[in-house]
Design a protein around this motif. Sequence first.
Motif, PDB file in Angstrom:
ATOM      1  N   ALA A 126       0.831  -1.208   0.000  1.00 32.71           N
ATOM      2  CA  ALA A 126       0.000   0.000   0.000  1.00 32.71           C
ATOM      3  C   ALA A 126       0.863   1.253   0.000  1.00 32.71           C
ATOM      4  N   GLU A 127       1.899   1.260   0.842  1.00 33.44           N
ATOM      5  CA  GLU A 127       2.784   2.425   0.905  1.00 33.44           C
ATOM      6  C   GLU A 127       3.535   2.613  -0.404  1.00 33.44           C
ATOM      7  N   GLN A 128       3.996   1.510  -0.991  1.00 30.87           N
ATOM      8  CA  GLN A 128       4.730   1.596  -2.254  1.00 30.87           C
ATOM      9  C   GLN A 128       3.821   2.079  -3.386  1.00 30.87           C
ATOM     10  N   MET A 129       2.587   1.583  -3.404  1.00 32.82           N
ATOM     11  CA  MET A 129       1.649   1.995  -4.444  1.00 32.82           C
ATOM     12  C   MET A 129       1.372   3.498  -4.347  1.00 32.82           C
ATOM     13  N   ALA A 130       1.160   4.004  -3.130  1.00 33.86           N
ATOM     14  CA  ALA A 130       0.956   5.443  -2.955  1.00 33.86           C
ATOM     15  C   ALA A 130       2.162   6.224  -3.436  1.00 33.86           C
ATOM     16  N   ASN A 131       3.333   5.720  -3.119  1.00 34.23           N
ATOM     17  CA  ASN A 131       4.571   6.408  -3.451  1.00 34.23           C
ATOM     18  C   ASN A 131       4.809   6.454  -4.955  1.00 34.23           C
ATOM     19  N   GLU A 132       4.667   5.316  -5.617  1.00 31.41           N
ATOM     20  CA  GLU A 132       5.050   5.235  -7.031  1.00 31.41           C
ATOM     21  C   GLU A 132       3.943   5.674  -7.979  1.00 31.41           C
ATOM     22  N   PHE A 133       2.683   5.543  -7.560  1.00 30.21           N
ATOM     23  CA  PHE A 133       1.589   6.073  -8.363  1.00 30.21           C
ATOM     24  C   PHE A 133       1.247   7.503  -7.976  1.00 30.21           C
ATOM     25  N   GLN A 134       1.955   8.023  -6.979  1.00 26.26           N
ATOM     26  CA  GLN A 134       1.819   9.415  -6.536  1.00 26.26           C
ATOM     27  C   GLN A 134       0.376   9.746  -6.176  1.00 26.26           C
ATOM     28  N   LEU A 135      -0.131   8.950  -5.193  1.00 26.47           N
ATOM     29  CA  LEU A 135      -1.508   9.115  -4.728  1.00 26.47           C
ATOM     30  C   LEU A 135      -1.524   9.298  -3.220  1.00 26.47           C
ATOM     31  N   PRO A 136      -2.456  10.118  -2.692  1.00 22.90           N
ATOM     32  CA  PRO A 136      -2.585  10.249  -1.237  1.00 22.90           C
ATOM     33  C   PRO A 136      -2.873   8.893  -0.604  1.00 22.90           C
TER      34      PRO A 136
END
Length: 535
Positions: A126-136
Motif C-alpha cells: 500500500a505504501e509503495q503503491m501510494a509512493n510510485e503512483f503518486q496518490l494520497p
Amino acid sequence: MSNRRPPDPSGNKKGWQPEIDDLRQREQFAKELGGADKIERQKKGGRLTVRQRIDALIDKESFREIGTIAGRATYDADNKLQTFTPSNRVMGRAMVGGRPVIVTGDDFTVRGGSADATIPTKAIYAEQMANEFQLPIIRVIEGSGGGGSVKTIETTGRANLPGGLGESSRWYEYATDNLATVPVVGLGLGSVAGLGAALLTASHYSVIVKSMSAVFVAGPPVVARIGEKSDLGKQELGGWGIQCSAGAVDDAVDTEEQAFAQARKFLSYLPNSVHDVSPRGPRTDPPTRREDSLFTAVPRDRTQPYKMRPIIEAIVDKGSFFEMGKWFGRGIITGLARADGVPVAVMAGDSFHQGGSWTADVCDKVIRFVDLAETFHLPILYLVDCPGFAIGLDAEKAATIRHGVRAMAAVNQSTVPWCSIMVRNAFGVAGVVHKPAGRMAMRYAWPSAWWGSLPLEGGIEAAYRADLDAADDPKAKMAEIEDRLNALRSPLRSAEAFWIEEMLDPRDTRKIVCEFANLAMPLRKPGRASFGMRP
C-alpha cells in the motif's frame, strides 16, 4: 450459414467455474473478518469494522481491494479448503471526493491488529503503491499496526530485531519518503500502540475519536511494569486530551463519521502529490467582500486579548478555514483555507494564550506547518500578532530560544509565496519571523499594529534607569517617557520611512489576500522540496 458453434479445441466446456467458485468462497470468508463473535465485540465497543470504515470514508462503491484473499487457510486430507482467516489488513485503491487515493486499514477483529495475523507485504504494498503512483494514502489504524508482539517470539521461534535486514525495513523507507511525496492521513480509531502509534503520527494530518481512541507507545500493562500506576486506564495514559495537547495527534472528533469527514476535507486542499499543485476550488465568495467587523476586531487596549478565529473566517472564503492542531502550541493558530478558491496555508497569532508569545510548543508547531506548506506548494498567509518569545524560567528550561531559531530557519528556508498582515504585535527575535528573510513577501499593516525590538514594558526601566532615579516623582517620569515613546511608535511613522510597505484599512484585507492568492498561483512550482518533511 450455419449457426452451430465450432467445437471448443481446448476441451474446456465448463470454463474455469470451479476455480471462480473457490475464489468467491475465499472472498466470502475474507468479508467475515475475524468471525461473527469478534465483529459483535467490535460493535458492542461502539466501533465500526474495518470494511465499514472504508465504505464510510470513500466515494460510494469505489473500493478496488487488493490482496482480498491473502490470509491463512487449513485444508483437509483431500486438499479441500476447510477454514480461512484473512490477514488483518484491508487495503486497496478508492476514490475520495472524485480523486484516486490509497486506503489501508487494520482489522481489529483478527488478533487485535497485531503481527500474529499480519502479512507484512500488504502494508508495504500500500505504501509503495501510494509512493510510485503518486496518490494520497489514508491509514485507518486500530491496534499495534502489525508490529511484533510478545507472542510473535513463540510463533516464529525467534526474537525480532527491530529495523533489521529484510522486508519489514522497507515499510520505514516508504513511510519516510511518502511524507515528502504524497499527502498522508492517519485515523486512529480505537487503541493504537507501538508501530500503530508511529503509523498514526507519521502523517501530515492525524485524527482520533474522543470517546474511544487512545494512543501510546506501550499500553497500561507494559507501563505498569516500569513502576507507573497499575490501575492507569487507556484514556489516562493516551486519551485525546493528552495526545492533542502534546501535539502527537492533530485533531479529535466525537464520532468515526466526523473523522472520515475531516480526512476528506483535509485532502481537498492538497494535490495528489508534490509533483502537482492544489486545484483551485469554487469561486463563490466575492474577493471584494468587506467585513465591517474587522474594523473594530482589535481593541485599543493593547493588554486586552481578542478573538483571532473570526478574523480569519472573515478574510478567507466563507466556510473554508480548516484548523489543524488547535490544542497544541495554542499561541498560534494554523490551518488550511481558500482565498478566491486558491488553497492557502494560514498562520495567526492568538492573544488568548500567553499573549500569543512563542513558546517552545508554538515554535515546533510553526516548523511543522511551514514544512507542510513547503512540501505541497501552498502560499502562506500570516496574520501577525507576536509579542516575542515566551520568557521566564519555564521558557528557559524548555530551550525556547533553540526551538525559536529552528522556527526561524524553517521560515527562512521556505520558498513558497508569503503574505504577512501585521495585525498587532511584532516584537523581538520572534517578531522577525513574520516573513522569510532576504526575499519578497507582501506585507501590510493594520492601524492596530505595534512593533519594536522589545516591548516598552520592562524596557523603560532598563533604558532610562538614570532618569527615573533622578526624578522627584519616578512614576510621573515613567508615564512621561512612555507617552513620548508611544507617540513615536505609530505604524504610520514606520510607513513614512518605508519600513512597512503599506498601511491597510482592515475591512479591505480580504481583497488584498485574494489578490495575493491569484498572484501566487502561477508561482507554485511542482516537484519535491529540497528536504523531506518530518512529522
